[in-house]
Write a protein that holds these residues in place. Structure first.
Motif, PDB file in Angstrom:
ATOM      1  N   GLY A  96       0.702  -1.250   0.016  1.00 19.79           N
ATOM      2  CA  GLY A  96       0.021   0.019  -0.013  1.00 19.79           C
ATOM      3  C   GLY A  96       0.741   1.407  -0.020  1.00 19.79           C
ATOM      4  O   GLY A  96       2.132   1.189   0.056  1.00 19.79           O
ATOM      5  N   MET A  97       0.160   2.304  -0.167  1.00 17.54           N
ATOM      6  CA  MET A  97       0.651   3.649  -0.112  1.00 17.54           C
ATOM      7  C   MET A  97       0.625   4.229   1.379  1.00 17.54           C
ATOM      8  O   MET A  97      -0.250   3.975   2.054  1.00 17.54           O
ATOM      9  CB  MET A  97       0.108   4.622  -1.060  1.00 17.54           C
ATOM     10  N   ALA A  98       1.506   4.750   1.971  1.00 18.22           N
ATOM     11  CA  ALA A  98       1.798   5.388   3.292  1.00 18.22           C
ATOM     12  C   ALA A  98       1.847   6.875   3.224  1.00 18.22           C
ATOM     13  O   ALA A  98       2.307   7.369   2.451  1.00 18.22           O
ATOM     14  CB  ALA A  98       2.983   4.659   3.759  1.00 18.22           C
ATOM     15  N   VAL A  99       1.327   7.425   4.244  1.00 19.62           N
ATOM     16  CA  VAL A  99       1.585   8.831   4.486  1.00 19.62           C
ATOM     17  C   VAL A  99       2.483   8.954   5.698  1.00 19.62           C
ATOM     18  O   VAL A  99       2.249   8.334   6.869  1.00 19.62           O
ATOM     19  CB  VAL A  99       0.230   9.726   4.671  1.00 19.62           C
ATOM     20  N   ILE A 100       3.574   9.684   5.254  1.00 21.80           N
ATOM     21  CA  ILE A 100       4.323   9.875   6.666  1.00 21.80           C
ATOM     22  C   ILE A 100       4.451  11.458   6.758  1.00 21.80           C
ATOM     23  O   ILE A 100       4.231  12.441   5.894  1.00 21.80           O
ATOM     24  CB  ILE A 100       5.891   9.308   6.313  1.00 21.80           C
ATOM     25  N   TYR A 101       4.734  11.705   8.017  1.00 19.03           N
ATOM     26  CA  TYR A 101       4.630  13.388   8.472  1.00 19.03           C
ATOM     27  C   TYR A 101       6.040  13.424   9.336  1.00 19.03           C
ATOM     28  O   TYR A 101       6.417  12.481  10.145  1.00 19.03           O
ATOM     29  CB  TYR A 101       3.464  13.472   9.115  1.00 19.03           C
ATOM     30  N   LYS A 102       6.347  14.838   9.625  1.00 16.49           N
ATOM     31  CA  LYS A 102       7.331  15.328  10.530  1.00 16.49           C
ATOM     32  C   LYS A 102       6.762  16.726  10.424  1.00 16.49           C
ATOM     33  O   LYS A 102       6.686  17.488   9.425  1.00 16.49           O
ATOM     34  CB  LYS A 102       8.552  15.202   9.835  1.00 16.49           C
ATOM     35  N   HIS A 103       6.651  17.223  11.703  1.00 17.68           N
ATOM     36  CA  HIS A 103       5.962  18.629  11.963  1.00 17.68           C
ATOM     37  C   HIS A 103       6.774  19.458  12.765  1.00 17.68           C
ATOM     38  O   HIS A 103       7.617  18.624  13.708  1.00 17.68           O
ATOM     39  CB  HIS A 103       4.538  18.706  12.250  1.00 17.68           C
TER      40      HIS A 103
END
Length: 90
Positions: A83-90
């Protein structure tokens, strides 16, 4: 650690190529250092909040291991293998 983004400003870049990004020698590389980014397809399943690790060949992993570097990015939602993933860094 930043993510090199796909930049369609190079004339020799083939838009229909699957996942390659060839940047001509001497051209700048734009990197994403914060925000939300789609990545994938991933090779392993992982749960929300998993840390994102990088390996030397350009891939990512959601579990630590030999030769992996913690990027500071996190997984935004559950993902299954392929699958496709959403990663984040804020």
């Amino acid at each position: 650690v930043g993510i090199a983004q796909r930049n369609l400003s190079y004339p020799e870049y083939v838009v229909t190529s699957g996942a390659s990004l060839v940047i001509p020698e001497g051209q700048p590389v734009q990197t994403v250092v914060a925000g939300d980014v789609y990545v994938g397809p991933v090779t392993t399943s992982a749960s929300t909040g998993a840390a994102v690790y990088a390996n030397g060949s350009g891939g990512i992993a959601f579990a630590s291991g030999s030769g992996l570097t913690d990027t500071g990015w996190k997984l935004a939602g559950d993902v299954t293998s392929g699958g496709m993933a959403v990663i984040y860094k804020h």
